[in-house]
Design an enzyme around this catalytic site. Structure first.
Site, PDB file in Angstrom:
ATOM      1  N   ARG A 144       0.853  -1.181   0.000  1.00 37.26           N
ATOM      2  CA  ARG A 144       0.000   0.000   0.000  1.00 37.26           C
ATOM      3  C   ARG A 144       0.896   1.240   0.000  1.00 37.26           C
ATOM      4  O   ARG A 144       2.046   1.200   0.452  1.00 37.26           O
ATOM      5  CB  ARG A 144      -0.903   0.022   1.230  1.00 37.26           C
ATOM      6  N   LYS A 166      -2.555  -2.236   7.790  1.00 36.28           N
ATOM      7  CA  LYS A 166      -3.763  -1.710   8.424  1.00 36.28           C
ATOM      8  C   LYS A 166      -3.988  -2.377   9.773  1.00 36.28           C
ATOM      9  O   LYS A 166      -3.736  -3.559   9.947  1.00 36.28           O
ATOM     10  CB  LYS A 166      -4.975  -1.952   7.512  1.00 36.28           C
ATOM     11  N   HIS A 235      -2.061   2.080  -5.985  1.00 37.05           N
ATOM     12  CA  HIS A 235      -3.047   1.014  -5.806  1.00 37.05           C
ATOM     13  C   HIS A 235      -3.135   0.131  -7.044  1.00 37.05           C
ATOM     14  O   HIS A 235      -3.404  -1.065  -6.946  1.00 37.05           O
ATOM     15  CB  HIS A 235      -4.416   1.619  -5.481  1.00 37.05           C
ATOM     16  N   ARG A 238      -0.353  -2.326  -6.825  1.00 37.51           N
ATOM     17  CA  ARG A 238      -0.718  -3.352  -5.830  1.00 37.51           C
ATOM     18  C   ARG A 238      -1.699  -4.349  -6.433  1.00 37.51           C
ATOM     19  O   ARG A 238      -1.570  -5.561  -6.243  1.00 37.51           O
ATOM     20  CB  ARG A 238      -1.312  -2.666  -4.597  1.00 37.51           C
ATOM     21  N   HIS A 261      -4.397  -8.941   4.030  1.00 42.70           N
ATOM     22  CA  HIS A 261      -5.848  -8.883   4.212  1.00 42.70           C
ATOM     23  C   HIS A 261      -6.256  -9.734   5.408  1.00 42.70           C
ATOM     24  O   HIS A 261      -5.827 -10.879   5.539  1.00 42.70           O
ATOM     25  CB  HIS A 261      -6.566  -9.406   2.967  1.00 42.70           C
ATOM     26  N   TYR A 270     -10.585  -8.482  -4.517  1.00 45.80           N
ATOM     27  CA  TYR A 270      -9.463  -7.653  -4.947  1.00 45.80           C
ATOM     28  C   TYR A 270      -8.718  -8.276  -6.114  1.00 45.80           C
ATOM     29  O   TYR A 270      -8.195  -7.583  -6.978  1.00 45.80           O
ATOM     30  CB  TYR A 270      -8.509  -7.497  -3.759  1.00 45.80           C
TER      31      TYR A 270
END
Length: 298
Positions: A144, A166, A235, A238, A261, A270
């Site tokens: 990211r 995240k 992005h 990615r 994730h 995704y």
């Protein structure tokens, strides 16, 4: 019922645009007609079951999720008005879920196009070497933007990268050979820009850590300079990493771990595969789909 709608719209006339008022009128008129067709002619009888039936009918009619979400917002605002007016004791729309919006994923860059882009020679200046290292690391690890800009020199060793993603979730990533070579080139020149006390892996001309916007602008500029006929942003790199890796490996769990994730469902959305790839996989794997040799006529 229509008179109550007009009173509500009049109360908004000084705060909402004409376009918003027209949209609200259409949405609320549609609900009023739906209720009247069901034998209901009083807003006091509005409850959560009727709201759900109406939204379900609109979905069946083909309304897109974005339009359904806008319609629900209009109904909720009107229901709040009915509560304030003493017609309802609570807002039944608030008890329903907002329609989920489809995720608009960036299209991955073609493998060959991306290879040509990454292999384009540069002028060897510290900034150009830094940019090449960023590009290779983005594509090698599927980072990211926030993960790349937060990297410190101490987060890397010869073949491995430590990332905090995240939710402050740490993960370790292998680094591909091309990215290793590009990083080695950058390490040799980094001291020309960064001071001894600067921990950031990637720095700008003034020696400070690169920000998000600076990286985004560099990627867009490099795409133009190197003749990539598609808009490039972090992005999208990615997504290209995830799509290309999944197409080659078919290992969804591994891709999930590499992307960081928490849920496999996120990775499934995704890293969508193109239809032909899925069809080929089906033909090769399903026992009733495998092509058999034609029977011998002799």
């Amino acid at each position: 019922m229509h008179a109550a709608v007009e009173r509500f719209l009049h109360s908004l006339s000084g705060h909402a645009s004409p376009a918003t008022l027209d949209a609200y009128r259409r949405d609320l008129t549609a609900l009023a007609r739906f209720l009247e067709a069901s034998g209901i002619d009083d807003w006091a009888a509005l409850d959560v079951a009727q709201v759900r039936r109406f939204m379900g009918a609109e979905r069946t009619r083909g309304l897109a999720p974005r339009s359904l979400a806008r319609r629900r917002a209009a109904l909720s605002r009107f229901a709040d008005h009915l509560v304030r007016s003493g017609i309802l004791d609570h807002n039944p729309v608030a008890l329903t879920q907002t329609p989920r919006q489809p995720r608009h994923l960036p299209r991955p860059v073609d493998v060959d196009q991306l290879a040509r882009f990454l292999d384009t020679p540069h002028d060897g200046t510290p900034l150009a070497v830094r940019d090449q290292a960023m590009l290779e690391l983005f594509y090698s690890c599927g980072l990211r933007l926030a993960e790349l800009t937060a990297l410190d020199v101490t987060d890397l060793d010869a073949r491995r990268l430590r990332v905090v993603g995240k939710g402050n979730k740490p993960r370790q990533m292998p680094i591909g050979r091309r990215a290793q070579a590009a990083l080695a080139d950058w390490y040799r020149l980094r001291g020309q820009l960064a001071g001894h006390d600067e921990p950031a892996l990637f720095v700008g001309q003034r020696g400070a850590r690169l920000g998000h916007r600076a990286v985004q602008k560099r990627l867009a500029q490099l795409a133009r300079e190197r003749g990539l006929a598609e808009h490039l942003h972090p992005h999208r790199l990615r997504h290209s990493f995830a799509s290309h890796l999944l197409e080659s490996s078919q290992d969804l769990r591994a891709v999930q771990e590499l992307l960081g994730h928490a849920n496999l469902s996120t990775t499934q959305v995704y890293t969508r595969l193109d239809w032909q790839h899925l069809a080929d996989a089906y033909d090769q794997a399903h026992p009733r789909a495998r092509r058999r040799a034609p029977p011998d006529d002799t």
